[in-house]
Motif scaffolding. Sequence first.
Motif, PDB file in Angstrom:
ATOM      1  N   ALA A 169     -29.046  -7.038  33.067  1.00  0.00           N
ATOM      2  CA  ALA A 169     -27.857  -7.885  33.070  1.00  0.00           C
ATOM      3  C   ALA A 169     -27.817  -8.677  31.776  1.00  0.00           C
ATOM      4  O   ALA A 169     -28.851  -8.936  31.162  1.00  0.00           O
ATOM      5  N   ARG A 171     -25.828 -12.170  29.772  1.00  0.00           N
ATOM      6  CA  ARG A 171     -25.127 -13.420  30.044  1.00  0.00           C
ATOM      7  C   ARG A 171     -24.161 -13.740  28.907  1.00  0.00           C
ATOM      8  O   ARG A 171     -24.500 -13.581  27.740  1.00  0.00           O
ATOM      9  N   ASP A 200     -13.168 -10.272  37.358  1.00  0.00           N
ATOM     10  CA  ASP A 200     -13.767  -8.945  37.547  1.00  0.00           C
ATOM     11  C   ASP A 200     -15.026  -8.808  36.685  1.00  0.00           C
ATOM     12  O   ASP A 200     -15.053  -9.235  35.527  1.00  0.00           O
ATOM     13  N   GLY A 201     -16.049  -8.191  37.272  1.00  0.00           N
ATOM     14  CA  GLY A 201     -17.275  -7.896  36.529  1.00  0.00           C
ATOM     15  C   GLY A 201     -18.297  -9.008  36.513  1.00  0.00           C
ATOM     16  O   GLY A 201     -19.414  -8.813  36.039  1.00  0.00           O
ATOM     17  N   VAL A 202     -17.942 -10.187  37.030  1.00  0.00           N
ATOM     18  CA  VAL A 202     -18.874 -11.320  37.046  1.00  0.00           C
ATOM     19  C   VAL A 202     -19.782 -11.192  38.267  1.00  0.00           C
ATOM     20  O   VAL A 202     -19.319 -10.986  39.390  1.00  0.00           O
ATOM     21  N   ARG A 203     -21.070 -11.322  38.059  1.00  0.00           N
ATOM     22  CA  ARG A 203     -22.034 -11.202  39.149  1.00  0.00           C
ATOM     23  C   ARG A 203     -22.158 -12.518  39.909  1.00  0.00           C
ATOM     24  O   ARG A 203     -22.122 -13.591  39.322  1.00  0.00           O
ATOM     25  N   TRP A 230     -22.886 -13.938  34.321  1.00  0.00           N
ATOM     26  CA  TRP A 230     -23.721 -12.754  34.146  1.00  0.00           C
ATOM     27  C   TRP A 230     -22.904 -11.510  34.461  1.00  0.00           C
ATOM     28  O   TRP A 230     -22.048 -11.523  35.348  1.00  0.00           O
ATOM     29  N   HIS A 231     -23.217 -10.416  33.754  1.00  0.00           N
ATOM     30  CA  HIS A 231     -22.461  -9.172  33.925  1.00  0.00           C
ATOM     31  C   HIS A 231     -23.324  -8.000  33.494  1.00  0.00           C
ATOM     32  O   HIS A 231     -24.449  -8.179  33.000  1.00  0.00           O
ATOM     33  N   ASP A 232     -22.781  -6.795  33.654  1.00  0.00           N
ATOM     34  CA  ASP A 232     -23.516  -5.598  33.243  1.00  0.00           C
ATOM     35  C   ASP A 232     -23.686  -5.573  31.724  1.00  0.00           C
ATOM     36  O   ASP A 232     -22.787  -6.024  30.993  1.00  0.00           O
ATOM     37  N   VAL A 239     -15.519  -8.666  30.323  1.00  0.00           N
ATOM     38  CA  VAL A 239     -15.752  -9.722  31.302  1.00  0.00           C
ATOM     39  C   VAL A 239     -15.303 -11.067  30.750  1.00  0.00           C
ATOM     40  O   VAL A 239     -14.669 -11.866  31.461  1.00  0.00           O
TER      41      VAL A 239
END
Length: 267
Positions: A169, A171, A200-203, A230-232, A239
Amino acid sequence: MSELLDWSGSIDAWNAVLAIASVLVAWIVSRFARRGVRALLARLDGVPQALSRGIVSGTSAMVILLGVGVALAFLGAPLQPLIALVLIVGGIAVLVLRGIADNFSAGIVLQTRHPIQPGEHVVSGTVEGTVEALTSRAVVVRTYDGTVMHIPNQQFLNSAFGNASTFGASRSELEVRMPLAGAAAGTALSRLSAAAGRADGVRSEPAAQAPRAFAVGVEGERLTARVLVWHDPGAGRAVRSDVVRALAAELAEVDGVEIATKLPPRA
């Protein structure tokens, strides 16, 4: 060289046997060396077949020539001229092939220690993108604008680089400057965290990677906050764009809001 060509002398049977044995041992060792080098090169991606054959043949020839040199020593040949010639040729080869050898050896380190792998997201200097291939000469990285960058192996290995895919992941941080308008700073920060979590895409899991907003400054009735999401790996730009839109929608009724994705340097 004339001393080597004019060499002659008596050769006893024992020295002749040792000379023959030296050549025979060198030939046997050269066979094992060929297999070992061939197996090592087979583990490396991006090594051209012609280059691989040349390296294998060159290694075998060097071992055999070493055995021939030892055999000549047993036979009493003056080796000083031959050694001088070998040193001169070797020095020229080192100067000519230094850059190629440095990149090749760095490529071996990259492909055996596995600090990066194809498909992973890396950052090296000003280059950021996805690793497409590891070759004997360079690390091939495709950037977000579609450009394929070839970073020489030695340059890549000798400079600081990051691998976001190792952790799984990445940040991103955004800065929001907004008037409090009588509201408490804690309430404003909660609004920012909740709005970022809807993008969208936010963990949101695990809890340590949930969106969070921190106050970094309050001037009168104006709040400066950092929003962390955090995201991929590799999805940062998309994101961040979605987070900006989510924050803008959340704060649409508040005048004087500023949202920045390029943060100023920290003191």
